[in-house]
Design a protein around this motif. Structure first.
Motif, PDB file in Angstrom:
ATOM      1  N   VAL A  95       0.816  -1.073  -0.539  1.00 46.59           N
ATOM      2  CA  VAL A  95      -0.015  -0.012   0.033  1.00 46.59           C
ATOM      3  C   VAL A  95       0.948   1.022   0.329  1.00 46.59           C
ATOM      4  N   LEU A  96       2.092   1.546   0.850  1.00 45.59           N
ATOM      5  CA  LEU A  96       2.498   2.609   1.088  1.00 45.59           C
ATOM      6  C   LEU A  96       2.966   2.840  -0.671  1.00 45.59           C
ATOM      7  N   ASN A  97       3.762   1.542  -1.338  1.00 46.56           N
ATOM      8  CA  ASN A  97       4.646   1.513  -2.213  1.00 46.56           C
ATOM      9  C   ASN A  97       4.056   1.446  -4.023  1.00 46.56           C
ATOM     10  N   ASN A  98       2.273   2.019  -3.235  1.00 41.89           N
ATOM     11  CA  ASN A  98       1.271   2.364  -4.832  1.00 41.89           C
ATOM     12  C   ASN A  98       0.976   1.194  -5.528  1.00 41.89           C
ATOM     13  N   GLU A 100      -1.906  -1.516  -4.493  1.00 40.26           N
ATOM     14  CA  GLU A 100      -3.285  -1.864  -4.094  1.00 40.26           C
ATOM     15  C   GLU A 100      -3.790  -2.565  -4.749  1.00 40.26           C
ATOM     16  N   TYR A 170      -1.555  13.603   5.915  1.00 39.33           N
ATOM     17  CA  TYR A 170      -1.199  12.932   4.682  1.00 39.33           C
ATOM     18  C   TYR A 170      -1.658  11.664   3.576  1.00 39.33           C
ATOM     19  N   ILE A 173      -3.293  14.184   1.736  1.00 33.77           N
ATOM     20  CA  ILE A 173      -2.728  14.884   0.414  1.00 33.77           C
ATOM     21  C   ILE A 173      -2.211  13.130  -0.823  1.00 33.77           C
ATOM     22  N   TRP A 174      -1.881  12.225  -0.183  1.00 33.89           N
ATOM     23  CA  TRP A 174      -1.339  11.048  -0.464  1.00 33.89           C
ATOM     24  C   TRP A 174      -1.690  10.726  -1.206  1.00 33.89           C
ATOM     25  N   VAL A 175      -3.136  10.361  -1.459  1.00 34.50           N
ATOM     26  CA  VAL A 175      -4.425   9.902  -2.972  1.00 34.50           C
ATOM     27  C   VAL A 175      -4.914  10.915  -3.074  1.00 34.50           C
ATOM     28  N   LYS A 176      -4.286  11.262  -3.964  1.00 33.84           N
ATOM     29  CA  LYS A 176      -5.279  11.739  -5.131  1.00 33.84           C
ATOM     30  C   LYS A 176      -6.915  12.156  -5.346  1.00 33.84           C
ATOM     31  N   LYS A 194     -10.469   2.375  -7.512  1.00 35.32           N
ATOM     32  CA  LYS A 194      -9.034   1.742  -7.063  1.00 35.32           C
ATOM     33  C   LYS A 194      -8.802   1.255  -5.866  1.00 35.32           C
ATOM     34  N   HIS A 195      -9.451   2.080  -4.820  1.00 38.95           N
ATOM     35  CA  HIS A 195      -8.919   2.808  -3.659  1.00 38.95           C
ATOM     36  C   HIS A 195      -9.814   1.356  -2.681  1.00 38.95           C
TER      37      HIS A 195
ATOM     38  N   GLY B 271       6.297  11.961   5.906  1.00 42.02           N
ATOM     39  CA  GLY B 271       5.129  12.173   4.939  1.00 42.02           C
ATOM     40  C   GLY B 271       5.858  12.664   3.710  1.00 42.02           C
ATOM     41  N   HIS B 274       8.065  10.492   1.806  1.00 42.00           N
ATOM     42  CA  HIS B 274       7.470   9.526   1.157  1.00 42.00           C
ATOM     43  C   HIS B 274       6.771  10.016  -0.405  1.00 42.00           C
ATOM     44  N   TYR B 275       5.742  11.061  -0.058  1.00 45.66           N
ATOM     45  CA  TYR B 275       5.838  12.139  -1.026  1.00 45.66           C
ATOM     46  C   TYR B 275       6.699  11.920  -2.276  1.00 45.66           C
ATOM     47  N   LYS B 278       7.685   7.996  -3.490  1.00 43.06           N
ATOM     48  CA  LYS B 278       7.458   7.163  -3.919  1.00 43.06           C
ATOM     49  C   LYS B 278       5.611   7.838  -4.888  1.00 43.06           C
ATOM     50  N   GLY B 279       5.895   9.352  -4.704  1.00 42.82           N
ATOM     51  CA  GLY B 279       4.371   9.709  -5.022  1.00 42.82           C
ATOM     52  C   GLY B 279       3.541   9.828  -5.018  1.00 42.82           C
ATOM     53  N   PRO B 280       2.565  10.638  -5.452  1.00 46.55           N
ATOM     54  CA  PRO B 280       1.164  10.614  -4.777  1.00 46.55           C
ATOM     55  C   PRO B 280       0.457   8.971  -5.777  1.00 46.55           C
ATOM     56  N   ASN B 281      -0.342   8.771  -4.912  1.00 44.62           N
ATOM     57  CA  ASN B 281      -1.253   7.867  -5.615  1.00 44.62           C
ATOM     58  C   ASN B 281      -2.902   8.371  -6.069  1.00 44.62           C
ATOM     59  N   GLU B 282      -2.592   7.942  -7.324  1.00 48.03           N
ATOM     60  CA  GLU B 282      -3.697   8.956  -8.292  1.00 48.03           C
ATOM     61  C   GLU B 282      -4.178   7.605  -9.150  1.00 48.03           C
ATOM     62  N   ALA B 283      -5.192   7.872  -9.241  1.00 47.34           N
ATOM     63  CA  ALA B 283      -6.886   7.258 -10.118  1.00 47.34           C
ATOM     64  C   ALA B 283      -7.457   8.218 -11.037  1.00 47.34           C
ATOM     65  N   GLU B 286      -6.986   6.467 -14.868  1.00 49.25           N
ATOM     66  CA  GLU B 286      -7.359   5.503 -14.893  1.00 49.25           C
ATOM     67  C   GLU B 286      -8.772   5.858 -15.542  1.00 49.25           C
TER      68      GLU B 286
END
Lengths: 205, 296
Positions: A95-98, A100, A170, A173-176, A194-195, B271, B274-275, B278-283, B286
């Motif tokens: 999960v931390l490495n995107n 999922e 965080y 912010i991370w999960v767009k 996806k999530h 945090g 990590h950003y 690893k970069g943001p988690n974008e959907a 898709e």
């Protein structure tokens, strides 16, 4: 993408409640940190100085707890752990490495659920310990030995809550596409698929 | 001892060195010889007069303890105990209670308001009420249950050891008023020496356990007692046998907080790292793909 393609995640009432809690968390948190360590004492300036900070902090805390009660009631039933959560926790590194893919997450993932229960536990501990040490109204009625335990419980709970909220902010912010769920109330289909695929199937029925 | 009030060894909620260039200021101490105290309360009256406070008139609770307890407007009280060392024998124990001026003060350790509590180079622990925020943490820090929050102004008060008088070379008001010599004041070395003489005398009079009360658990105190029953300090209205700053207070105010404060910084930095790694988690990519696929 058409607006109609977006999925509603939070109602206006839920959003309003969330942001009232968030605002009170910032105010109670900052005024509390001012008393936590000298390094943060400057924060008391935002509240009118040390004495005002001490006077206001408990009221802000009680208001935060009362408004959080609203979120607790609204989200309680969505936060019971399921077998899918165990899988999510097992694959936490993914999960931390995107990565999922393959996780069948419902409306909330195990991380969000854990945070929910952390917030429930810490706010209750903060309320109880905070009332015990509240000068001058309640503290004089309790023995000094209990006050000593209560200040430790209060500061440790506060730390866990603040650390948890850092993670919460965080993650948003991370999960767009997540922040919009709480500001405008909706998410994209792709975001939901996806999530939170299990939640997506449930609401698509 | 001119300008000794500018020598500050410790200052509450302050992580840097307070003004303290002299560093070799003589340590002062008040010695309370319980065997000489007659319970006249002249010291109580002198304290009220010099420090200009007046507790409200209370009611008699059936003992000579009057007022019955310390208060923001009562920095010292006589505590009377009727003690029977053996059946048929009675001793009337009278202990002048008030701030002990610990070398390692729990109140100062607990205080979150910068400069509200200071410890002078001469050892006196003093509250500066104009910096006090009224949180009552000093009450949790004190091993002797001394500080009291005032109902009038919400600030904490206690005995100052007449720091204002001592700063200009006078002895505290209570010392000046004592008619029997039960209260004496001077350097801590002199007072310890004086106590030794008193203890020798008491031992020759049958008080084999007579001792000086200068508890090491709080680093020693700048108010000391000569106790005829030195092995049982608790019989003197609960004088603690081995006072020390509570472990809860040490956990709360010791290394824990800097570590936890740093922890918050580490989480925030974590945090950010990590950003950017690893970069943001974008959907939404898709979303776009799906839109293409469905021909919209």
């Amino acid at each position: 993408m058409k607006a109609a393609d977006r999925i509603s995640r939070y109602s206006a009432q839920e959003r309003a409640n969330h942001w009232v809690v968030a605002l009170l968390f910032v105010l109670a948190g900052a005024s509390g940190l001012a008393l936590f360590h000298p390094a943060f004492f400057f924060l008391s300036n935002f509240f009118g100085g040390g004495t005002w900070d001490r006077i206001l902090h408990p009221f802000l805390g009680v208001l935060m707890f009362l408004s959080f009660l609203g979120l607790m009631v609204r989200f309680w039933s969505h936060n019971h752990y399921t077998p899918a959560d165990r899988e999510w926790l097992r694959r936490f590194r993914d999960v931390l490495n995107n990565r999922e893919e393959g996780l069948d997450t419902g409306k909330y993932n195990a991380g969000q659920k854990t945070l929910f229960w952390v917030m429930v536990t810490t706010t209750i501990l903060l309320l109880i310990s905070g009332i015990i040490i509240w000068q001058p109204w309640f503290a004089p009625y309790f023995p000094i030995g209990l006050l000593r335990v209560a200040v430790v419980v209060h500061s440790l709970s506060a730390w866990v809550l603040i650390a948890g909220i850092f993670v919460h902010v965080y993650a948003a912010i991370w999960v767009k596409g997540t922040v919009r769920a709480m500001t405008r109330g909706d998410v994209s289909r792709a975001w939901a698929k996806k999530h939170h695929p299990a939640w997506y199937r449930e609401i698509s029925k | 001892m001119a300008s000794q009030s500018l020598d500050i060894t410790r200052r509450s909620a302050t992580t840097t060195q307070p003004p303290n260039i002299r560093g070799d200021v003589p340590q002062v101490a008040k010695l309370i010889d319980i065997s000489k105290c007659i319970g006249c309360k002249a010291c109580q009256a002198a304290c009220m007069e010099w420090n200009d406070y007046r507790d409200k008139v209370g009611t008699c609770n059936g003992t000579y303890n009057n007022p019955p307890d310390l208060d923001a407007d009562q920095w010292t009280v006589m505590r009377f105990t009727e003690y029977e060392p053996e059946a048929g024998k009675l001793e009337w124990l009278i202990r002048k209670d008030g701030c002990m001026h610990c070398a390692d003060p729990g109140c100062l350790k607990a205080c979150p308001a910068p400069g509200a509590i200071v410890q002078y180079g001469n050892g006196i622990v003093d509250f500066h009420e104009e910096h006090c925020i009224g949180c009552g943490y000093c009450i949790t820090g004190c091993p002797f249950n001394i500080p009291r929050l005032s109902k009038k102004d919400g600030k904490a008060y206690k005995c100052t050891l007449c720091s204002d008088r001592v700063a200009v070379g006078l002895e505290p008001a209570c010392i000046k008023a004592c008619p029997t010599g039960a209260l004496v004041f001077g350097t801590k070395d002199d007072m310890t020496h004086h106590a030794e003489g008193r203890i020798t005398d008491l031992k020759s009079r049958g008080y084999a356990q007579a001792a000086l009360y200068d508890p090491p658990g709080v680093g020693g105190t700048h108010v000391m007692y000569v106790l005829p029953h030195g092995d049982k300090p608790e019989i003197y209205e609960g004088l603690p046998k081995d006072p020390h700053i509570s472990a809860w207070v040490s956990v709360w105010k010791g290394v824990t907080k800097p570590i936890l404060g740093l922890g918050l910084g580490v989480i925030a930095l974590g945090g950010f790292i990590h950003y950017v790694t690893k970069g943001p988690n974008e959907a939404d990519d898709e979303d776009a793909k799906e839109d293409e696929h469905e021909g919209r």
